[in-house]
Each structure stands twice: as structure tokens, then as C-alpha cells.
Scaffold this motif. Structure first.
Motif, PDB file in Angstrom:
ATOM      1  N   ARG A 300       0.841  -1.209   0.000  1.00  0.00           N
ATOM      2  CA  ARG A 300       0.000   0.000   0.000  1.00  0.00           C
ATOM      3  C   ARG A 300       0.868   1.247   0.000  1.00  0.00           C
ATOM      4  O   ARG A 300       1.923   1.292   0.631  1.00  0.00           O
ATOM      5  N   ASP A 301       0.412   2.271  -0.677  1.00  0.00           N
ATOM      6  CA  ASP A 301       1.126   3.543  -0.688  1.00  0.00           C
ATOM      7  C   ASP A 301       1.042   4.216   0.681  1.00  0.00           C
ATOM      8  O   ASP A 301       0.053   4.057   1.403  1.00  0.00           O
ATOM      9  N   GLY A 302       2.085   4.965   1.030  1.00  0.00           N
ATOM     10  CA  GLY A 302       2.061   5.764   2.244  1.00  0.00           C
ATOM     11  C   GLY A 302       2.446   5.026   3.503  1.00  0.00           C
ATOM     12  O   GLY A 302       2.379   5.599   4.601  1.00  0.00           O
ATOM     13  N   LEU A 303       2.862   3.771   3.392  1.00  0.00           N
ATOM     14  CA  LEU A 303       3.258   3.000   4.565  1.00  0.00           C
ATOM     15  C   LEU A 303       4.770   2.784   4.558  1.00  0.00           C
ATOM     16  O   LEU A 303       5.361   2.492   3.519  1.00  0.00           O
ATOM     17  N   SER A 304       5.385   2.914   5.708  1.00  0.00           N
ATOM     18  CA  SER A 304       6.819   2.666   5.828  1.00  0.00           C
ATOM     19  C   SER A 304       7.059   1.525   6.809  1.00  0.00           C
ATOM     20  O   SER A 304       6.370   1.403   7.823  1.00  0.00           O
ATOM     21  N   VAL A 305       8.044   0.691   6.487  1.00  0.00           N
ATOM     22  CA  VAL A 305       8.370  -0.500   7.281  1.00  0.00           C
ATOM     23  C   VAL A 305       9.738  -0.313   7.914  1.00  0.00           C
ATOM     24  O   VAL A 305      10.681   0.136   7.259  1.00  0.00           O
ATOM     25  N   ARG A 306       9.840  -0.674   9.201  1.00  0.00           N
ATOM     26  CA  ARG A 306      11.140  -0.649   9.868  1.00  0.00           C
ATOM     27  C   ARG A 306      11.486  -2.057  10.328  1.00  0.00           C
ATOM     28  O   ARG A 306      10.730  -2.680  11.085  1.00  0.00           O
ATOM     29  N   SER A 307      12.620  -2.566   9.862  1.00  0.00           N
ATOM     30  CA  SER A 307      13.057  -3.917  10.199  1.00  0.00           C
ATOM     31  C   SER A 307      14.574  -3.966  10.163  1.00  0.00           C
ATOM     32  O   SER A 307      15.235  -2.992   9.774  1.00  0.00           O
ATOM     33  N   LYS A 308      15.137  -5.107  10.539  1.00  0.00           N
ATOM     34  CA  LYS A 308      16.574  -5.275  10.397  1.00  0.00           C
ATOM     35  C   LYS A 308      16.934  -5.240   8.913  1.00  0.00           C
ATOM     36  O   LYS A 308      16.094  -5.521   8.043  1.00  0.00           O
ATOM     37  N   THR A 309      18.170  -4.891   8.614  1.00  0.00           N
ATOM     38  CA  THR A 309      18.580  -4.702   7.222  1.00  0.00           C
ATOM     39  C   THR A 309      19.001  -5.995   6.545  1.00  0.00           C
ATOM     40  O   THR A 309      19.144  -6.033   5.319  1.00  0.00           O
ATOM     41  N   GLY A 310      19.209  -7.064   7.329  1.00  0.00           N
ATOM     42  CA  GLY A 310      19.611  -8.322   6.727  1.00  0.00           C
ATOM     43  C   GLY A 310      20.236  -9.250   7.742  1.00  0.00           C
ATOM     44  O   GLY A 310      20.028  -9.104   8.948  1.00  0.00           O
ATOM     45  N   TYR A 311      21.033 -10.189   7.246  1.00  0.00           N
ATOM     46  CA  TYR A 311      21.680 -11.178   8.118  1.00  0.00           C
ATOM     47  C   TYR A 311      22.870 -11.774   7.392  1.00  0.00           C
ATOM     48  O   TYR A 311      22.997 -11.664   6.153  1.00  0.00           O
ATOM     49  N   PHE A 312      23.783 -12.399   8.124  1.00  0.00           N
ATOM     50  CA  PHE A 312      24.909 -13.116   7.521  1.00  0.00           C
ATOM     51  C   PHE A 312      24.532 -14.583   7.356  1.00  0.00           C
ATOM     52  O   PHE A 312      24.035 -15.211   8.297  1.00  0.00           O
TER      53      PHE A 312
END
Length: 314
Positions: A300-312
């Protein structure tokens, strides 16, 4: 008729064996493939948390390659499993009373009856001030005892000879690997520090990797003592460290000097209790020691997600 019964019995036995073999094969596949879990929060254009989305509202990519979401969960008002890590090194002496006041605010405003918290204090040694507890009063009493004399509290991590005074990275690494990695549910670390380090055996990337691997979010609450009202080079280094660790693990970097403690603790609690988790089996199943960039996007437009950037991938 008797021959038919013998045939049917043989077929049932064969099918039973096939079913067992199939189940065994599926279990073998599950053992060999690591499920990647990602916890995240979503906000709308006004900054308000969004808690009514479904799996179909998201897509997840690893190194730009779309992944199939294997499981999805929405958590509202979930119990929290937290670690509070307080910097008691020389650079934080000016903030001793503020640390104590802010701890009291957190425990009063945030800690719920189902939540569990452990408390760590560190200078050049990392000490477990309190193991998991649900009692605000007990946690604060233990902190006051630590503030008077830290020598009687058990150390975390291996014994190290440390010449200088601040083991910031080690405090994160061992809090994750020895405490939170063994726990289930919504887990996070709250760091009370300036982000400066001079005696850790671990480095920043190792601390970040440990948190990412255990799906632990780090909220960096920064207390920076300036010189004559100006930031020193060391201050600026600590600011960048705190910001980087928070970003890479999906948390937030907060300046304790400019933000009211009641406000940011309430926001942290709301975000932790209003979250999502998805899991996927990566299309690239290789264990090549490389960093895999993970992006969770809302459709959906207008939504922002915050999460970890990745993993090894290990």
C-alpha cells in the motif's frame, strides 16, 4: 477374496511406509534449510503505527530477489522479553542520576505484568545486575546496589583483561548470545550509553550480527557529554555507532537530551507491542558467509516499514 485382502494389506503397508518416508524426507529438508525470521513495524504517513495488515499486504526480497512468505503473524499487546543495558563507565558519570530516573520511568510506564526484563551494567566489565524479573521494585533495588559497588555482581562473557574503561560492544554481544538468543517472543535491548567503546573483545559488526541472527531489536538511547557545549570527535563517533546499531537491527536511535523519557519509552513500548513477524526459506540456500540484504515492503502507498537490514548466511 482372500487374495484381495492380502493385496489390500500389502498396499496399506506400502502406503504407510511411503508416508513415513515422505515425512522423514520433509523433516530432513527442514533441518537443512534455515528459516529466516524478520520482525518489523509499520507506520502510516502521519507516523501512526498500523496493526491491521495481512500477509498479502507485504512482499519480502533478499538481495533484490522476491521470496515466498512461509509464515506470517501479527502481534498486538504481546508480552515483551527485554534487556536493559546501562553504561556505568567514566564517560557516563555525569548521567548517573538521569540513568536511574529514566530506568524508573521505563519500569513504571512500560513494564507490564506479563513482561520480563533483565538488567546489565557495564564499564570495562559486563555484570548481570538482575536476571529476568517482572518486579520493577526488585530491578531498581538491584541497580542501586550495583551503583554503590559492582564487584559482587556476576560477569557476563569470558574473563577478559581490560586496560581501559568501556566495553560497549561486548555488552550487546553477550546480552544477546547469553540471554536473549535463548528466549522466544518479542525481544529487544534498550541501550543507555554514549556509544563509545575502548575495551571490547568484540567489534561493532559482530555485535550487530549477533542481534540480527537472534532477531533482537536494539533501541539506542544516547547520553552524550559535550565539551564546552560542543561535540567532540569521540562524541560524533559514538553518535554514529548508536545510529548504525539501531538501524541495522530495526530499532531506533534516541537523543535522551532532547526527548522526554515518558514520550520515547511510550513510543518504544507501543512499537514493540504492535508488530509483525514473517518468515521465509531463502531461494539462495548457500552458506557462503556473506551478508544478505533483506527488504520488507508494504504494497500500500504511504506505509513505511522498519526492520533489520539483513543477516549473515552462516
Amino acid at each position: 477374496m482372500r487374495g484381495l485382502r492380502v493385496f489390500a494389506t500389502a498396499m496399506v503397508a506400502l502406503l504407510g511406509f511411503s508416508s513415513t518416508a515422505c515425512t522423514w524426507a520433509q523433516e530432513s529438508i527442514r533441518v537443512d534449510v534455515n528459516l529466516v525470521n524478520v520482525t518489523f513495524s509499520v507506520r502510516d504517513a502521519n507516523g501512526a503505527l498500523v496493526d491491521n495488515l495481512t500477509k498479502d499486504d507485504f512482499e519480502v526480497l533478499e538481495d533484490t530477489v522476491p521470496q515466498k512468505i512461509a509464515h506470517f503473524a501479527r502481534s498486538v499487546d504481546v508480552p515483551l522479553t527485554l534487556g536493559l543495558i546501562v553504561d556505568a563507565s567514566g564517560s557516563q558519570e555525569h548521567f548517573t542520576r538521569k540513568h536511574q530516573r529514566d530506568l524508573e520511568v521505563f519500569l513504571k510506564d512500560v513494564l507490564g505484568p506479563r513482561d520480563r526484563v533483565f538488567l546489565v551494567g557495564f564499564g570495562n566489565h559486563i555484570r548481570l545486575v538482575s536476571d529476568f524479573s517482572q518486579s520493577s521494585a526488585d530491578l531498581m533495588e538491584r541497580w542501586k546496589l550495583y551503583d554503590k559497588s559492582s564487584q559482587h555482581f556476576p560477569e557476563r562473557g569470558p574473563k577478559e583483561d581490560r586496560d581501559l574503561g568501556t566495553a560497549f560492544y561486548d555488552s550487546i554481544y553477550y546480552s544477546v548470545t547469553e540471554k536473549l538468543a535463548r528466549e522466544n517472543g518479542r525481544r529487544a535491548l534498550l541501550m543507555f550509553s554514549d556509544g563509545e567503546d575502548n575495551s571490547s573483545s568484540q567489534d561493532m559488526m559482530t555485535a550487530i550480527e549477533a542481534a540480527q541472527a537472534a532477531n533482537v531489536v536494539v533501541f539506542a538511547i544516547r547520553y552524550t557529554e559535550k565539551e564546552h557545549g560542543k561535540l567532540t570527535a569521540r562524541n560524533q563517533y559514538g553518535i554514529r555507532v548508536m545510529g548504525r546499531i539501531a538501524k541495522e537491527t530495526g530499532g531506533a536511535h534516541i537523543d535522551a537530551e532532547t526527548t522526554d523519557a515518558h514520550t520515547y519509552f511510550r513510543e518504544i513500548a507501543e512499537e514493540l507491542r504492535t508488530s509483525y513477524e514473517l518468515g521465509y526459506y531463502p531461494t539462495n540456500g548457500g552458506k557462503d558467509e556473506t551478508f544478505r540484504k533483506v527488504v520488507v515492503r508494504a504494497k500500500r502507498d504511504g506505509l513505511s516499514v522498519r526492520s533489520k537490514t539483513g543477516y549473515f548466511s552462516r
